[in-house]
Design a protein around this motif. Sequence first.
Motif, short mmCIF file in Angstrom:
data_model
loop_
_atom_site.label_atom_id
_atom_site.label_comp_id
_atom_site.label_asym_id
_atom_site.label_seq_id
_atom_site.Cartn_x
_atom_site.Cartn_y
_atom_site.Cartn_z
N PRO A 403 6.29 9.00 -29.09
CA PRO A 403 6.60 7.72 -29.24
C PRO A 403 5.60 6.82 -28.82
O PRO A 403 4.82 6.93 -27.79
N PRO A 404 5.29 5.84 -29.74
CA PRO A 404 4.00 5.10 -29.35
C PRO A 404 4.23 4.04 -28.08
O PRO A 404 5.34 3.59 -28.15
N ASP A 405 3.27 3.84 -27.33
CA ASP A 405 3.22 2.76 -26.41
C ASP A 405 2.92 1.42 -27.08
O ASP A 405 3.36 0.39 -26.40
N CYS A 406 2.11 1.61 -28.24
CA CYS A 406 1.56 0.05 -28.53
C CYS A 406 1.54 0.25 -30.03
O CYS A 406 2.75 0.78 -30.75
N ASN A 407 0.34 0.13 -30.79
CA ASN A 407 0.58 0.11 -32.22
C ASN A 407 -0.40 1.26 -33.01
O ASN A 407 -0.81 1.02 -33.95
N ILE A 408 -0.41 2.17 -31.95
CA ILE A 408 -1.14 3.54 -32.72
C ILE A 408 0.03 4.43 -32.72
O ILE A 408 0.71 4.77 -31.81
N VAL A 409 0.16 5.07 -33.93
CA VAL A 409 1.43 6.04 -34.31
C VAL A 409 0.67 7.20 -34.75
O VAL A 409 -0.10 7.32 -35.94
N CYS A 410 0.83 8.36 -34.27
CA CYS A 410 0.12 9.82 -34.71
C CYS A 410 1.34 10.61 -35.05
O CYS A 410 2.28 10.57 -34.46
N PHE A 411 1.25 11.21 -36.12
CA PHE A 411 2.25 11.97 -37.04
C PHE A 411 1.67 12.87 -37.91
O PHE A 411 0.36 13.07 -38.11
N GLU A 422 -0.68 26.72 -41.67
CA GLU A 422 -1.39 25.93 -42.76
C GLU A 422 -1.18 24.35 -42.71
O GLU A 422 -1.80 23.49 -43.27
N LEU A 423 -0.44 23.97 -41.41
CA LEU A 423 -0.21 22.56 -41.37
C LEU A 423 -1.43 21.76 -40.95
O LEU A 423 -1.68 20.66 -41.40
N ASP A 424 -2.43 22.09 -40.21
CA ASP A 424 -3.46 21.56 -39.64
C ASP A 424 -4.33 21.37 -41.09
O ASP A 424 -5.10 20.29 -41.14
N ALA A 425 -4.63 22.32 -41.99
CA ALA A 425 -5.35 22.15 -43.03
C ALA A 425 -4.79 21.06 -44.03
O ALA A 425 -5.61 20.38 -44.67
N LEU A 426 -3.39 21.17 -44.12
CA LEU A 426 -2.75 20.03 -44.91
C LEU A 426 -3.03 18.84 -44.36
O LEU A 426 -3.23 17.91 -45.45
N GLN A 427 -2.80 18.45 -43.25
CA GLN A 427 -3.10 17.08 -42.87
C GLN A 427 -4.59 16.60 -43.18
O GLN A 427 -4.67 15.40 -43.81
N LEU A 428 -5.72 17.39 -43.07
CA LEU A 428 -6.91 17.08 -43.43
C LEU A 428 -7.06 16.81 -44.89
O LEU A 428 -7.69 15.94 -45.29
N GLY A 449 -4.46 20.56 -29.52
CA GLY A 449 -4.91 21.70 -30.27
C GLY A 449 -4.42 21.72 -31.85
O GLY A 449 -4.83 22.36 -32.75
N ARG A 450 -3.67 20.71 -32.09
CA ARG A 450 -3.36 20.46 -33.69
C ARG A 450 -3.76 19.35 -34.14
O ARG A 450 -4.12 17.96 -33.72
N VAL A 451 -3.85 19.33 -35.57
CA VAL A 451 -4.37 18.20 -36.27
C VAL A 451 -3.38 17.15 -36.56
O VAL A 451 -2.21 17.68 -36.96
N TRP A 452 -3.54 15.94 -36.54
CA TRP A 452 -2.31 14.79 -36.58
C TRP A 452 -2.97 13.61 -37.31
O TRP A 452 -4.17 13.21 -37.10
N LEU A 453 -2.14 12.94 -38.26
CA LEU A 453 -2.79 11.65 -38.83
C LEU A 453 -2.33 10.70 -37.92
O LEU A 453 -1.65 10.95 -37.09
N ARG A 454 -3.28 9.76 -37.94
CA ARG A 454 -3.38 8.64 -37.09
C ARG A 454 -3.60 7.15 -37.53
O ARG A 454 -4.23 6.88 -38.59
N THR A 455 -2.52 6.62 -37.38
CA THR A 455 -2.52 5.26 -37.89
C THR A 455 -2.45 4.27 -36.78
O THR A 455 -2.02 4.12 -35.77
N THR A 456 -3.36 3.00 -37.13
CA THR A 456 -3.23 2.00 -36.14
C THR A 456 -2.89 0.80 -37.02
O THR A 456 -3.55 0.16 -37.93
N LEU A 457 -1.53 0.08 -36.49
CA LEU A 457 -1.18 -0.91 -37.14
C LEU A 457 -1.76 -2.23 -36.71
O LEU A 457 -1.13 -2.88 -35.74
N ILE A 458 -2.78 -2.64 -37.37
CA ILE A 458 -3.58 -3.93 -36.81
C ILE A 458 -3.84 -5.10 -37.72
O ILE A 458 -4.12 -6.16 -37.26
N ASN A 459 -3.16 -4.60 -39.15
CA ASN A 459 -3.38 -5.88 -40.00
C ASN A 459 -2.09 -6.67 -39.73
O ASN A 459 -1.00 -5.95 -40.36
#
Length: 478
Positions: A403-411, A422-428, A449-459
């Motif tokens: 759960p995000p503490d601020c405006n950064i969300v990893c999923f 195969e999920l790590d390769a899929l995110q890439l 140890g896993r790859v996550w997509l990372r968004t910063t909601l800053i606009n």
Amino acid sequence: MSSPRPSLAAAYDPEHFRRLGHRLVDQLADHLAGSTRREGPVLPWAPPATNVERFPADFPEEPSGDFPALVSRVLEASHHLHHPHYVGHQVSAPLPLAALSDFASSLLNNGMAVYEMGPVATAMEHNVLRWMAGVLGLPEGAGGVLTSGGSAGNLTALLAARQAKAGFDAWNGGATAGPPLTVLVPETTHYCVSRSTRVMGWGAEGITPVSVDARYRLRPEALEDALAAAKRAGRRPIAVVASAGSTATGAFDPLEAVADFCAKHGLWFHVDGAHGASAALSPRYRHQVKGIERADSVVWDAHKLMMMPALITAVLFRDANRSFEAFAQEASYLFHGQDSRRWSDVALRTLECTKEMMALKLYACLHVLGTKLFADSITDTFDQSRRFAERLQASGDFELAVPPDCNIVCFRHTPQGVPAAELDALQLRLRESLVTSGDFYLVQTTLGGRVWLRTTLINPLTTDEDLEALLQALRRAV
């Protein structure tokens, strides 16, 4: 009396500047309008070699007069951070008023090594820093400097911590003039802290890691063990660095517990609030930084959540006099309160000698737009991140890291039928697809140890509908 060459006189001609300036503002306003209408790609992707060819060093000997054409090419090929589909790094979509202030700053070019070279900017910086210190709840007598980014800011704060807590004159005697030093830092701390301690000559053990919990926040109960481990290794711990909005996940460490620990052991308490110190402006989220008012030093980037152009970093000290000690020529214990150095000569307290008029942009926006604009923007952005996290959790085919503490969300996208291996390769692949197409700009990180997509909601112009479109774009890209 000699006259300047005609070519130089033309280059400084005010009327020519006026015409070019009007044309430039029109171009930038058109670009801003198109970006905010979601026109075109976020990033017009091209490999490095292509842009090297697009902007060659075949400079003419005589004036070409094609500045508007050059600006058009720059605007077309650049990264468009004002596009609401920009949800990538912690770099803001700057306020247009701040950009205009930058325009004025560049023409005035009042470098700030000494007061007389930047009298207005020096006064603005002094008062902006006093205001920021007050927002954080630091006591009367707090102060600091503005510098070029969080990396320089953290180094400046740690240099002051060394002067205050090392017990020997490391500035003049070097790192070997006393026992080897270290600072305790959470495992998730930004790499610039390790870089700073290495720059100071402390080596790899200049940082002593402190374990984090499942939400990537420093575990206060682990501090005693980290302190003991540092001492067993022959190191003298002088400080604890806590995060207020860590880079990977936006985690806020428990600052009050860290402050208690530092007070108990006589350690310097530094908060890397480059990203998250701005939460102090929001009545709804100020509790995230509770305890920051007890810090000895804080780093706070205005070019993140305060919508400023890069770079404007405040280095704030509980005791403003400590700001001199980062670059003092003698150790603090030799001054005995007799130092007469002037706050108005900024170069005494920063890495920079000549420094641009950083404060003008922030001061102008606070003065003209008011402080509520900033508080509202931070509150709205943090609210939006929580709604986005709820949408991810309810989706059935996306997984939320924490759960995000601020405006950064990893999923991460977890569609049915894709094996876990195969999920790590899929995110890439998904990120590469969206970025190279220009539909969205987001980044990636590795957690557990896993790859996550990372968004910063800053606009501030990014909507919930834009984030739903992001999820749909990821689904289509599988």
